[in-house]
Design a protein around this motif. Structure first.
Motif, short mmCIF file in Angstrom:
data_model
loop_
_atom_site.label_atom_id
_atom_site.label_comp_id
_atom_site.label_asym_id
_atom_site.label_seq_id
_atom_site.Cartn_x
_atom_site.Cartn_y
_atom_site.Cartn_z
N THR A 169 0.83 -1.21 0.00
CA THR A 169 0.00 0.00 0.00
C THR A 169 0.86 1.25 0.00
O THR A 169 0.59 2.22 -0.72
CB THR A 169 -0.92 0.00 1.24
OG1 THR A 169 -1.74 -1.17 1.21
CG2 THR A 169 -1.81 1.23 1.25
N ARG A 254 -17.47 -6.32 8.99
CA ARG A 254 -16.92 -5.79 7.74
C ARG A 254 -18.00 -5.12 6.89
O ARG A 254 -17.77 -4.08 6.27
CB ARG A 254 -16.25 -6.94 6.96
CG ARG A 254 -15.55 -6.46 5.70
CD ARG A 254 -14.91 -7.62 4.96
NE ARG A 254 -14.54 -7.21 3.63
CZ ARG A 254 -14.13 -8.04 2.68
NH1 ARG A 254 -14.03 -9.34 2.94
NH2 ARG A 254 -13.80 -7.58 1.48
N ALA A 261 -15.49 3.43 2.80
CA ALA A 261 -15.47 3.14 1.37
C ALA A 261 -16.52 3.92 0.60
O ALA A 261 -16.27 4.36 -0.54
CB ALA A 261 -15.68 1.63 1.15
N HIS A 353 -9.76 4.56 5.38
CA HIS A 353 -10.09 3.38 4.57
C HIS A 353 -8.86 2.51 4.35
O HIS A 353 -8.97 1.27 4.31
CB HIS A 353 -10.67 3.83 3.22
CG HIS A 353 -11.18 2.68 2.40
ND1 HIS A 353 -12.12 1.81 2.86
CD2 HIS A 353 -10.86 2.27 1.14
CE1 HIS A 353 -12.38 0.90 1.93
NE2 HIS A 353 -11.61 1.16 0.88
N THR A 354 -7.68 3.13 4.24
CA THR A 354 -6.45 2.36 4.14
C THR A 354 -6.26 1.48 5.37
O THR A 354 -5.92 0.30 5.26
CB THR A 354 -5.23 3.30 3.98
OG1 THR A 354 -5.37 4.07 2.78
CG2 THR A 354 -3.93 2.51 3.92
N ARG A 357 -8.83 -1.44 5.29
CA ARG A 357 -8.50 -2.44 4.28
C ARG A 357 -7.33 -3.32 4.72
O ARG A 357 -7.39 -4.55 4.62
CB ARG A 357 -8.16 -1.77 2.94
CG ARG A 357 -9.35 -1.22 2.21
CD ARG A 357 -8.96 -0.61 0.87
NE ARG A 357 -8.58 -1.63 -0.08
CZ ARG A 357 -7.35 -1.86 -0.52
NH1 ARG A 357 -6.35 -1.13 -0.07
NH2 ARG A 357 -7.11 -2.80 -1.40
N LYS A 361 -7.92 -7.39 5.64
CA LYS A 361 -7.19 -8.38 4.85
C LYS A 361 -6.32 -9.25 5.75
O LYS A 361 -6.23 -10.47 5.58
CB LYS A 361 -6.29 -7.67 3.82
CG LYS A 361 -7.04 -7.11 2.62
CD LYS A 361 -6.04 -6.48 1.66
CE LYS A 361 -6.72 -5.93 0.42
NZ LYS A 361 -5.74 -5.35 -0.53
#
Length: 430
Positions: A169, A254, A261, A353-354, A357, A361
């Motif tokens: 990222t 989630r 998002a 949001h980073t 995510r 994950k």
């Protein structure tokens, strides 16, 4: 120790006392290859972006607004919904790396097709072609996404996976900032069709390079899982959600944490209503996404390895509070329409949001054992694809009352999701 292993250990912090020298070499080599391939893929994603570049491209070629509204649902849901159906096919394979390669090839071909469509078509023809190719792209991405998490779990130990995601990222963020500045310098507020077509062609090239890099990953052979003749993937997926309470809570959390998002487009819409020009060009959007990745990638990756559950909860709570604060400032006459409010909010939402995510994950890979990793990833993504359509439809319907109503709904949903996420078990190495 090889130079590859030393470079990997300089980038990724981990306790390697339980690894022999050969295992350290293998982890270092596979880890670096996955960082490079994921960075190239994420670089392409900065261009094939349904919120920034693609809307600009279709607007530039005169595509109707009705087509623009299909971009985000096709991109997001198309890459998630098929994964539960694909999962049995992957599980019957002793190695899963080649599925990632097929997905990368599909993304490269479809992106090249988009470049040709933008360069040679206009109006409805261009819009329909891009949406159809985006559908192929999303299906290909679902294959890479599903296989990639499984290969990561097989080749990199717990405690290092979040840093792999975070470094990818971070590096793609640096590329995005460079790309955004280049767009700003070359195109200004008006980016021409030729520049957009070239960008899409370059993105296709990034996936070709990613394919070449990922092909060198050495995945240990696993035990194939024979599919049951009595149960289809729908029954199997439903039974997993019904019987596995921690996994079910993760899926609900989630789904409820989509605030980071889905909120940014409504922030941009409010900026447009106020006549704010600081977001008029394509460059600032790409730069904001890049800054979020650059600032948050490494930090969030290490946090995720310590506790992906706490990162997921904290980042989502931050996004919800940010939306509430933004609405207050937007509705307050003294700050409404000020030049800094909308771009700063967009940047901070991208940063949150980073974090979400990277955390989710890492969480889904860490919580699953060897036998259930593929099923967990596939079923959760398919379920989120469904929830994304439902939440997206609800927020879009509320948006008929104005972007403020949609943002209030998303912030409230996010706060409920934070409460659910707090109940999740902490599965990270710590």
């Amino acid at each position: 120790m090889t130079s590859t292993a030393r470079l990997y250990q300089a980038l990724v912090r981990a306790d390697r006392d339980d690894q022999d020298l050969e295992e350290q070499r293998s982890t270092g080599r596979n880890g670096l290859l996955q960082i490079a391939a994921n960075t190239l893929q994420a670089t392409g994603d900065q261009v094939v972006n349904a919120k920034t570049v693609l809307p600009w491209a279709l607007t530039a070629v005169g595509a109707p607004a009705a087509v623009l509204g299909l971009l985000v649902p096709v991109r997001e849901s198309g890459s998630m919904l098929p994964q539960a159906a694909m999962s049995p096919v992957l599980q019957r394979s002793a190695r899963r790396r080649h599925f990632w390669l097929w997905g990368a090839a599909g993304q490269a071909v479809s992106t090249a097709g988009m470049a040709l469509a933008v360069a040679g078509l206009t109006g409805w023809a261009a819009g329909v072609a891009v949406v159809l190719l985006l559908g192929v792209f999303s299906l290909s991405r679902s294959l890479s996404s599903l296989a990639g998490k499984d290969v990561l779990g097989r080749t990199v130990p717990k405690g290092e996976r979040g840093q792999i995601n975070g470094l990818s990222t971070l590096l793609s963020g640096a590329v995005a900032i460079t790309l955004g500045l280049g767009i700003r310098v070359l195109g200004g507020d008006e980016v021409g069709v030729t520049v957009l077509a070239v960008l899409l062609g370059a993105a296709a090239g990034a996936w070709v390079l990613a394919l070449a890099v990922y092909a060198a990953v050495r995945e240990p052979e696993g035990e194939p899982v024979e599919a049951s003749d009595q149960e289809g993937w729908v029954t199997t997926s439903w039974r997993l959600l019904r019987e596995d309470a921690p996994f079910r809570r993760f899926v609900w959390a989630r789904g409820l944490l989509l605030v980071s998002a889905l909120s940014p487009p409504f922030v941009v819409a409010l900026a447009a209503q106020e006549g704010e020009t600081s977001l008029a060009g394509l460059g600032p959007f790409v730069i904001a996404q890049g800054v979020a990745g650059l600032v948050g990638g490494r930090f969030f990756g290490r946090w995720a390895d310590r506790s992906s559950q706490r990162l997921m909860t904290g980042a989502a709570a931050g996004a919800s509070v940010l939306v509430v604060a933004f609405l207050g400032l937007h509705l307050w006459p003294a700050t409404r329409g000020t030049w800094w409010l909308y771009p700063v909010t967009y940047l901070l939402l991208a940063l949150a949001h980073t974090g979400v995510r990277v955390a989710r994950k890492t969480y889904v890979v860490d919580m699953a054992g060897e036998e259930r990793r593929t099923s967990y990833v596939a079923v959760s993504n398919t379920a989120i694809g469904v929830l994304l359509l439902v939440v997206g439809a609800a927020s879009s319907a509320l948006a008929l009352l104005g972007p403020v109503a949609a943002l209030v709904f998303l912030a409230a949903l996010g706060l409920v999701g934070v409460g659910v996420a707090r109940t999740l078990p902490d599965v990270s190495k710590g």
